[in-house]
Structures are given as C-alpha cells and as structure tokens.
Design an enzyme around this catalytic site. Structure first.
Site, short mmCIF file in Angstrom:
data_model
loop_
_atom_site.label_atom_id
_atom_site.label_comp_id
_atom_site.label_asym_id
_atom_site.label_seq_id
_atom_site.Cartn_x
_atom_site.Cartn_y
_atom_site.Cartn_z
N LYS A 287 -14.79 -32.25 12.14
CA LYS A 287 -15.38 -31.09 11.45
C LYS A 287 -16.56 -30.54 12.22
O LYS A 287 -17.36 -31.30 12.77
CB LYS A 287 -15.84 -31.49 10.05
CG LYS A 287 -16.22 -30.28 9.19
CD LYS A 287 -17.13 -30.64 8.03
CE LYS A 287 -18.58 -30.63 8.46
NZ LYS A 287 -19.52 -30.67 7.32
N LYS B 4 -12.11 -24.27 6.66
CA LYS B 4 -13.01 -24.66 5.55
C LYS B 4 -14.01 -23.54 5.32
O LYS B 4 -15.11 -23.55 5.87
CB LYS B 4 -13.71 -25.98 5.86
CG LYS B 4 -14.62 -26.46 4.72
CD LYS B 4 -15.22 -27.82 4.99
CE LYS B 4 -16.15 -28.25 3.86
NZ LYS B 4 -16.71 -29.61 4.05
#
Length: 340
Positions: free
Chosen positions: A136, A219
């Site tokens: 991420k 995201k």
C-alpha cells in the site's frame, strides 16, 4: 510481472464478501491514538495491540487481507509466532505499507507529497519473503484555498504509478491510495471535482507506466463534504456522488475498489458503503469493498485501554465491526447491527 498471481491474490482477498483491514498505522499515528485513549505509548504496547488484532477469533470470516506496518511484520506474538504467519494461518493475506509518509511539498505551502521510492525494489523483495503479497502507498490531497495545485496532484500520482510498477515487477498487488482528505469546510461538489481530477490524472500516469490495471486495487476516498462544511449530505447523496465520480474516472478493468473510511465514524462509513452496494449494484463494474482502519479498530482500541483483562471484549468489538463492514460490502447492512 505474473498477472495470474496478481489476480489470484485479489480474488482471495475479496472472496466471499470480505474486505481489507488496515492496521498499518505509523508510529506517530499510533502514539496519537494511544495518547487519546489513555494508553502508554511504547513499542511493547503497540505490539500487544497488534497481537490482539491478528489473534482475534473469527476475523477471517470478514477480512481477507490485512495491511501491516514495517514494525509489525517483523514482530512476533507472545507465543513466538510472526504476526504475518498468524494471519496466514487464519487464511488472511498479509500486505505491507511501503510509503515513508507524506512530507511538505517544497515551494507549495499546505500541500504534501508522499516519499519512499528510494530502495523500494529491495524492500519489496524482503517483504515478500516475510509473506506479504500486496502493498500500500497513500498519497494525501488537501482541499483548501487555491489547493490542490496541479503540481501537487501530478507529483503524487506520478509517485503512485512508479510504486505500482515496482510492486507488479515483484508480483505483489499494489493498493493505489489517492486520498482526498475530509479535513476542511469544502462542499461535496468540491470534493467531487477534486477527486475526479485526481483519479483521471492517476490513471493517465498508470497507463504511462504500463501498469496492468487488472492487477491493482484502488483505495479511494468517498465523495463527501468536508468535516467543517455546514451542509452534510444524506447517505444516498454521498453514495450517488461517489458512484458517479468513480464511473467517470475509473476504468472497468480495475477489479476492485476498497474504500478508506477517511475519518468517518464506523456507522457512517458502513452506511455509505452499504448504500453504494445497494442502490447501484447493477452499475458497478468493480468489486466495491472496504479497506477500513479506524472504522473497524477504534471501538476495540477504546475498550482495550491497554489492559490484558479487556482483550477478549476488545476482540469481540473488532470482529463485530469487521462483520458490519463485510455486511455493508454485500449491501446487507442494517442499523440494528450496530448493537451487539
């Protein structure tokens, strides 16, 4: 890049209506949240809290992937097991936060750029040996007076694309997180405009860097008015604006969108996600799930208070809110679920 490996990882994370638990808070963020909860801010207390999370019974019924912090993936439980291994044994895929945080963007007051590309190729190789199968990177976009600038947006999405390329080179799925913050008094329409611009610039950069869109997870933030805005839109209005913005900006080849909660209350995050999946299920070309942190964790942290005697109650709360998020992902959330 091995596309089938990337696709398989994504399929496993979101199988059976599951989502992602973000438990990758940096040390400064942990310090702030522990201080607010009256918990000692020590490395050992951070480890104990993360052990509480990874050993929560039944968490794998709602959570398919968990994002870890560098410190956490190197830690072990009291029983001597690596945190990542505990997750894998439960059928939860470990991921890793790889950015080094948002720093002030030189010459652009009140704007930030995320750093961490130096040495990332080598770090990804190491994390992979520890069990991480996805990563991420969070970019931070602030809405304010004459910001965000094009320079800020371009710097951040360029870094996201370079990060994504390195992840796919390592056969790790990149979670691409361009967060337009809720901080401020801006309207929902202003959030829409900025979010759309950021996403369109992002996907242009991903194309430039030859990213396989079928091997990423997006995201994003939901399209929502700033916390200081006097007009707070209804659940259905937020859901509609969010879906319209994503449909105009995100290619259908992206397999999954996992929303961040962005400082929303657990209930509000669940209500918005549920409305998106209920009202627009026939208009969504992607899996629309969650990658929540505070919206799942905060009630458990408040109940734990750093006391061993509160671990069981905290784990029940963590599992409860993970189940709520999963129900919202399936469009099955109802308000009565909030009460245990």
């Amino acid at each position: 890049m091995n596309t089938p490996i990337l696709k398989d990882t994504i399929d496993q994370i979101f199988a059976n209506g599951k989502g992602i638990l973000a438990m990758d808070e940096s040390t400064p963020t942990c310090k702030k949240r522990f201080e607010a909860a009256g918990i000692p801010q020590t490395g050992e207390m951070y480890r104990k809290y993360r052990e509480l999370i990874v050993t929560t019974p039944g968490l794998n019924e709602s959570i398919g992937g968990a994002i870890l912090f560098d410190e956490t993936i190197r830690q072990k439980t009291d029983a001597g097991e690596p945190m990542a291994q505990v997750l894998m044994d439960a059928g939860i895929i470990p991921g890793i936060k790889v950015d080094m945080g948002a720093k002030s963007l030189a010459a652009f007051p009140n704007e930030l750029v995320t750093e961490g590309l130096d040495g990332l190729r080598e770090r990804l190789k190491e994390y992979k040996t520890m069990g991480a199968r996805f990563a991420k990177w969070r970019a931070v976009i602030t809405i304010g007076d004459r910001i965000p600038t094009d320079a800020c947006i371009n710097a951040n999405v360029h870094a996201l694309a370079r990060y994504a390329a390195l992840c796919q080179e390592a056969d790790m799925v990149p979670i691409v997180e361009p967060e337009v913050l809720m901080d401020g008094d801006h309207s929902m329409q202003r959030c829409y405009e900025v979010t759309e611009k950021v996403l369109k610039n992002l996907f242009f950069q991903l194309y430039q860097f030859k990213i396989d869109l079928e091997g990423i997870i997006l995201k994003p933030n939901m399209v929502i008015a700033g916390k200081g805005c006097p007009i707070q839109n209804s659940i259905d209005e937020v859901a509609e604006a969010t879906v319209n913005c994503l449909r105009s900006s995100v290619p259908a080849s992206v397999p999954a969108i996992a929303f961040l909660s962005g400082g929303q209350s657990p209930q509000l995050a669940a209500e918005h996600l549920n409305a998106i999946n209920t009202n627009f299920k026939d208009r969504l070309p992607w899996v629309v799930a969650f990658s929540f942190a505070r919206a799942i964790q905060q009630p458990a942290l408040d109940a734990w208070k750093g006391e061993q005697s509160n671990v069981e109650e905290a784990q029940k709360l963590l599992n409860h809110h993970a189940r709520i998020a999963a129900a919202a992902r399936r469009g099955e959330y109802v308000l009565s679920m909030e009460s245990r």
